[in-house]
Motif scaffolding. Sequence first.
Motif, PDB file in Angstrom:
ATOM      1  N   LEU A  65      50.026  37.838   9.179  1.00 50.94           N
ATOM      2  CA  LEU A  65      49.338  36.616   8.762  1.00 50.94           C
ATOM      3  C   LEU A  65      50.299  35.597   8.173  1.00 50.94           C
ATOM      4  O   LEU A  65      50.302  34.417   8.559  1.00 50.94           O
ATOM      5  CB  LEU A  65      48.244  36.967   7.749  1.00 50.94           C
ATOM      6  N   PHE A  66      51.128  36.030   7.246  1.00 48.46           N
ATOM      7  CA  PHE A  66      51.995  35.063   6.569  1.00 48.46           C
ATOM      8  C   PHE A  66      53.193  34.668   7.424  1.00 48.46           C
ATOM      9  O   PHE A  66      53.787  33.618   7.183  1.00 48.46           O
ATOM     10  CB  PHE A  66      52.372  35.580   5.184  1.00 48.46           C
ATOM     11  N   ASN A  67      53.529  35.460   8.433  1.00 47.36           N
ATOM     12  CA  ASN A  67      54.485  34.985   9.432  1.00 47.36           C
ATOM     13  C   ASN A  67      53.871  33.844  10.234  1.00 47.36           C
ATOM     14  O   ASN A  67      54.545  32.863  10.561  1.00 47.36           O
ATOM     15  CB  ASN A  67      54.902  36.122  10.367  1.00 47.36           C
ATOM     16  N   TRP A  68      52.585  33.968  10.557  1.00 48.45           N
ATOM     17  CA  TRP A  68      51.887  32.880  11.247  1.00 48.45           C
ATOM     18  C   TRP A  68      51.880  31.605  10.407  1.00 48.45           C
ATOM     19  O   TRP A  68      51.975  30.504  10.947  1.00 48.45           O
ATOM     20  CB  TRP A  68      50.436  33.271  11.513  1.00 48.45           C
ATOM     21  N   LEU A  69      51.739  31.770   9.100  1.00 45.83           N
ATOM     22  CA  LEU A  69      51.525  30.626   8.204  1.00 45.83           C
ATOM     23  C   LEU A  69      52.812  30.054   7.626  1.00 45.83           C
ATOM     24  O   LEU A  69      52.746  29.169   6.766  1.00 45.83           O
ATOM     25  CB  LEU A  69      50.612  31.050   7.053  1.00 45.83           C
ATOM     26  N   ILE A  70      53.955  30.506   8.101  1.00 40.43           N
ATOM     27  CA  ILE A  70      55.219  30.141   7.468  1.00 40.43           C
ATOM     28  C   ILE A  70      55.436  28.633   7.385  1.00 40.43           C
ATOM     29  O   ILE A  70      56.035  28.126   6.436  1.00 40.43           O
ATOM     30  CB  ILE A  70      56.401  30.838   8.196  1.00 40.43           C
ATOM     31  N   ALA A  71      54.903  27.893   8.358  1.00 37.35           N
ATOM     32  CA  ALA A  71      55.090  26.438   8.353  1.00 37.35           C
ATOM     33  C   ALA A  71      53.978  25.709   7.609  1.00 37.35           C
ATOM     34  O   ALA A  71      54.061  24.491   7.412  1.00 37.35           O
ATOM     35  CB  ALA A  71      55.167  25.924   9.791  1.00 37.35           C
ATOM     36  N   ASP A  72      52.940  26.437   7.200  1.00 36.04           N
ATOM     37  CA  ASP A  72      51.765  25.796   6.595  1.00 36.04           C
ATOM     38  C   ASP A  72      51.588  26.097   5.114  1.00 36.04           C
ATOM     39  O   ASP A  72      50.802  25.428   4.446  1.00 36.04           O
ATOM     40  CB  ASP A  72      50.494  26.270   7.325  1.00 36.04           C
ATOM     41  N   ILE A  73      52.283  27.090   4.601  1.00 32.70           N
ATOM     42  CA  ILE A  73      51.950  27.605   3.283  1.00 32.70           C
ATOM     43  C   ILE A  73      52.518  26.767   2.133  1.00 32.70           C
ATOM     44  O   ILE A  73      51.895  26.635   1.079  1.00 32.70           O
ATOM     45  CB  ILE A  73      52.416  29.084   3.151  1.00 32.70           C
ATOM     46  N   HIS A  74      53.695  26.184   2.316  1.00 34.23           N
ATOM     47  CA  HIS A  74      54.345  25.484   1.193  1.00 34.23           C
ATOM     48  C   HIS A  74      53.520  24.267   0.761  1.00 34.23           C
ATOM     49  O   HIS A  74      53.185  23.402   1.556  1.00 34.23           O
ATOM     50  CB  HIS A  74      55.744  25.037   1.573  1.00 34.23           C
ATOM     51  N   GLY A  75      53.177  24.248  -0.516  1.00 30.46           N
ATOM     52  CA  GLY A  75      52.423  23.134  -1.083  1.00 30.46           C
ATOM     53  C   GLY A  75      50.952  23.127  -0.730  1.00 30.46           C
ATOM     54  O   GLY A  75      50.236  22.175  -1.065  1.00 30.46           O
ATOM     55  N   ALA A  76      50.456  24.187  -0.095  1.00 33.49           N
ATOM     56  CA  ALA A  76      49.071  24.211   0.371  1.00 33.49           C
ATOM     57  C   ALA A  76      48.078  24.389  -0.771  1.00 33.49           C
ATOM     58  O   ALA A  76      48.369  25.032  -1.782  1.00 33.49           O
ATOM     59  CB  ALA A  76      48.877  25.323   1.394  1.00 33.49           C
ATOM     60  N   ARG A  77      46.915  23.826  -0.578  1.00 30.76           N
ATOM     61  CA  ARG A  77      45.768  24.055  -1.456  1.00 30.76           C
ATOM     62  C   ARG A  77      44.906  25.111  -0.780  1.00 30.76           C
ATOM     63  O   ARG A  77      44.396  24.898   0.317  1.00 30.76           O
ATOM     64  CB  ARG A  77      44.996  22.758  -1.661  1.00 30.76           C
ATOM     65  N   VAL A  78      44.748  26.282  -1.429  1.00 35.52           N
ATOM     66  CA  VAL A  78      44.212  27.470  -0.787  1.00 35.52           C
ATOM     67  C   VAL A  78      42.865  27.856  -1.397  1.00 35.52           C
ATOM     68  O   VAL A  78      42.664  27.751  -2.601  1.00 35.52           O
ATOM     69  CB  VAL A  78      45.204  28.651  -0.941  1.00 35.52           C
ATOM     70  N   LEU A  79      41.945  28.325  -0.524  1.00 35.39           N
ATOM     71  CA  LEU A  79      40.700  28.936  -0.973  1.00 35.39           C
ATOM     72  C   LEU A  79      40.697  30.392  -0.530  1.00 35.39           C
ATOM     73  O   LEU A  79      40.778  30.692   0.663  1.00 35.39           O
ATOM     74  CB  LEU A  79      39.490  28.219  -0.368  1.00 35.39           C
TER      75      LEU A  79
END
Length: 271
Positions: A65-79
């Motif tokens: 999952l977090f390999n998929w999200l590597i380009a999206d996670i930084h600075g994200a607002r997460v629920l």
Amino acid sequence: MKKPVSSRKVTAKPDHKGNTKMASKAKSATAGEVRIIGGQFKRRSISFIDAQGLRPTPDRLRETLFNWLIADIHGARVLDSCAGSGVLGFEALSRGAAHCTFIEMNAVQSQRLRYSAEQLRLDASQYQVIQGQAEQVLKKPAEFLLSLSPCLSAQSALAQSTSASASAPIDAHDSKQNSEHCGSPFNLVFIDPPYADDLWQPILTASIEQQWIDATSVIYLEADKDLMEQLAVLAATLRQNATTADFQGFDCLKQTKVGQVVAGLYTLASS
């Protein structure tokens, strides 16, 4: 349901209303621990209670999952909508997410989430814990959720939560330092409820209808079956609603199967 990694018996004390609560942080109803596998808090453990339906996402699937999200996670607002142990939200924060809102139905586990955040020494502006059923909490109008947001003082949030309905009791962690996030859709939404209940559908529906998800949001769904057919049915249902009549459907970005678990990343389809 996956069994916790380790267990120990701890006696929880009832309060004056007969509800079970943690006697102290050191004597909480801990049943197991799960490790964060990447980022700032790599190898740090977070604990969780023994509760029905609580099953942390396994390490192998989290790594994918977090390999998929590597380009999206930084600075994200997460629920983290069905937080449970909170491992998805804490993993996101460990890897650079700006803020995570945790929603957890179990009152004792909600306290564990707060304790885990304190143990990780997270700043007050980085997280929020809401105790309630996600499908009910997310149906509330934006003004209600904003009253629980890090924009308001603890005193104001307490006043709001006192008047909230019993169906969605609140335990919100507040700070004035995160006002730039208030009212905007979440960048990343984890929907990982107990598989048997199909709660992902009302949670996803409420998030779309109340605009906590938009075309830029990335949605993670985890279930015990492929959800594409059910997502198509849900999209058709949403188009029959006047407020979401223009809804285009869902796009699947990634999907994998680990054992009996099917997990995927989705976005709202663009016109």
